[in-house]
Design an enzyme around this catalytic site. Structure first.
Site: not given
Length: 568
Positions: A428-429
């Site tokens: 995700e990040s």
């Protein structure tokens, strides 16, 4: 005589290569590339080498963030804003320019709140408008605090004009109804906007979606044959595909489907050869993992424990590159994560660096907490088919344990696999706690505002920048999906990325006989399919790295076992 001079020069260069400019340092272990010898002091004692002063641009960023977070006077805000503007004009580093600009407009929103307290209504409204407009659609909500809502409410109460209402409606549209940031505005009863004039009729032109690549079109055809069980068509179409598009990124996926069909059709040896080829070519990938499961092969045995030897000085650099590299090393040692990211960003855009230097950059990024950039350098090595990519040292960088302790606390509380949650965060990040996506998702677990407030009603969106809060809220949301799909990570991950409503439709469209692998292949959104396979891959390697027996992807619950979950 010229020949003799030439011979003498060659001999001289052979004896003293350093003067001729083609000497390189001896390759050294990756783990020791940043170790520095300690120089003795006058008294014979050792002292730590002093680090250079931090670049003024990075000091300004730290000061601006400090002013933004603390209770500062308007004069202090305006002073820092002037410095940010000057620094933006002078800076030669593009990512830094963006950071200066973002903080400038964030301070503008803060200034609007302070001006409203002074009852400087027009100035306050102008500051709010400049800040929101300058930060753009997805960033400004994370800098909008309750004091800004109070200020805007006061302006609209005193002078109920359309300009104020426009900004108020924008705030109300972005924040969930239950959000604390908008409570006071909702109580005002802002009038609805006047709808724009609809000219109707046929339009002269319209937008069309981008034409898909030829290899994608051909792959869709063979995937359709695979899912419909048209094995003979699939075999022919895959072989044609590989002949037409030998370098397509889809070739490994096509080969895997071919091996699956050959295996169920009785051509075991040919299937095994294809599975083995996938493992050899892309050893760390999802398709390598599922191929190894089909063969009963342990990929852990392919991971090399041998120290990785590199020669960083083998890469020739220009003067600007050398200066940037030195700044990056200084910032890494000072643990200035943000500044390091700015310096390494430009290096990540160059593809002609040699592999030793890429590994060196990857190590700098990893040691400096810039995992996302480390992954980019690693991806370039994978694209080059770097032969030592399955090194234990590279796996340590590719699958870091960042935030693992915090993830474990929340995951155990929610009865989730911490390594699955860590794998999700990586995808995700890239472990960048303050990252904001193009769609407005924020933080480690990339939470959308409405989703986050649904999970925790009293949440303030700005607090999602705090890694601990982001993990806590994200884990609770992911827990609901895991429970909904009875522990099946593939379906839960697809729902996390694309939404449960889409997963319900894809489940409805699936054939009852499909395995979970087939269902993953049939996901129509490339982003979601890549997302699911990447996180399942991440979890496998995190399990290997942490000495946990990997969960077999090929043995996940089939769709027939989950046929009622979408009714819950």
């Amino acid at each position: 005589m010229p020949e003799n001079r030439s011979s003498m020069l060659v001999c001289f260069c052979l004896l003293l290569p350093v003067f001729c400019g083609f000497s390189h340092a001896k390759p050294q272990p990756l783990r020791s590339v940043f170790e520095e010898p300690e120089a003795p002091t006058k008294k014979g004692k050792k002292s730590r080498k002093s680090l250079p002063k931090l670049n003024e641009e990075y000091r300004l960023l730290a000061r601006a963030r400090d002013v933004l977070e603390k209770k500062s006077a308007i004069s202090a805000l305006e002073s820092v804003q002037r410095e940010l503007l000057l620094a933006k004009l002078k800076s030669e580093i593009k990512p830094l320019e963006k950071e200066f600009e973002e903080l400038f407009f964030a301070l503008e929103i803060r200034k609007g709140a302070l001006l409203s307290k002074r009852k400087s209504w027009n100035q306050a409204l102008s500051s709010f408008q400049r800040g929101v407009q300058g930060l753009g659609t997805f960033k400004w909500p994370y800098y909008w605090r309750e004091e800004a809502t109070q200020g805007l409410s006061a302006i609209c109460k005193r002078d109920p004009q359309e300009l104020c209402f426009q900004l108020a409606r924008r705030v109300l549209d972005v924040f969930p109804k239950a959000a604390n940031e908008t409570k006071e505005l909702r109580e005002l009863g802002i009038p609805e906007a006047v709808p724009p004039v609809d000219f109707g009729g046929d339009r002269l032109s319209q937008a069309y979606s981008e034409k898909i690549e030829k290899d994608e079109e051909a792959f869709r055809q063979l995937l359709d044959s695979y899912l419909k069980g048209l094995d003979s068509d699939l075999i022919r179409e895959v072989r044609e595909f590989l002949e037409l598009f030998p370098k397509s990124a889809l070739r490994f996926r096509a080969n895997f489907l071919l091996a699956e069909v050959l295996s169920r059709g009785g051509s075991k040896k040919e299937a095994e050869s294809i599975y083995q080829g996938i493992i050899e070519q892309i050893p760390l990938s999802y398709y390598s993992i599922v191929s190894s499961e089909r063969l009963g092969v342990d990929l852990k045995a392919r991971v090399s424990d041998a120290p990785l030897l590199i020669d960083p000085e083998s890469q020739e650099l220009g003067a600007l590159e050398k200066a940037s590299l030195q700044r990056a090393l200084d910032l890494m040692r000072l643990k200035e994560r943000a500044g390091l990211g700015f310096e390494l960003e430009n290096f990540s855009k160059v593809r002609n660096y040699n592999s030793d230097f890429l590994i060196y950059l990857m190590k700098i990024a990893s040691d400096g907490g810039q995992d996302l950039l480390a992954f980019r350098f690693a991806n370039e090595l994978i694209q080059r088919k770097y032969p030592k990519i399955a090194s234990k040292e590279i796996l340590e960088i590719l699958f870091p344990d960042s935030f693992l302790t915090d993830v474990q606390v929340e995951s155990i509380r929610a009865k989730l696999d911490p390594l699955l949650v860590l794998s999700l965060i990586k995808q995700e990040s890239g472990f960048k706690a303050d990252v904001i996506s193009s769609s407005g998702a924020l933080g480690l677990m990339q939470l959308m505002p409405f989703t986050a407030v649904d999970v925790q009603k009293d949440l303030r969106l700005a607090s999602l920048r705090d890694p601990l809060i982001n993990i806590a809220v994200g884990v609770r949301y992911f827990q609901t999906l895991i429970e909904k799909y009875e522990g099946n990570p593939a379906l839960a991950l697809a729902a996390y990325n694309a939404g449960p409503h889409r997963v319900a439709k894809w489940r409805k469209d699936a054939a009852p006989s499909w395995s979970v692998l087939d269902w993953i292949e049939a996901i129509p959104f490339k982003e979601t399919r890549d997302y699911v396979t990447s996180i399942l891959r991440n979890r496998y390697w995190y399990q290997v790295k942490n000495g946990v027996t990997p969960v077999k992807i090929t043995e996940l619950k089939g769709l027939t076992a989950l046929q009622n979950v979408d009714k819950n």
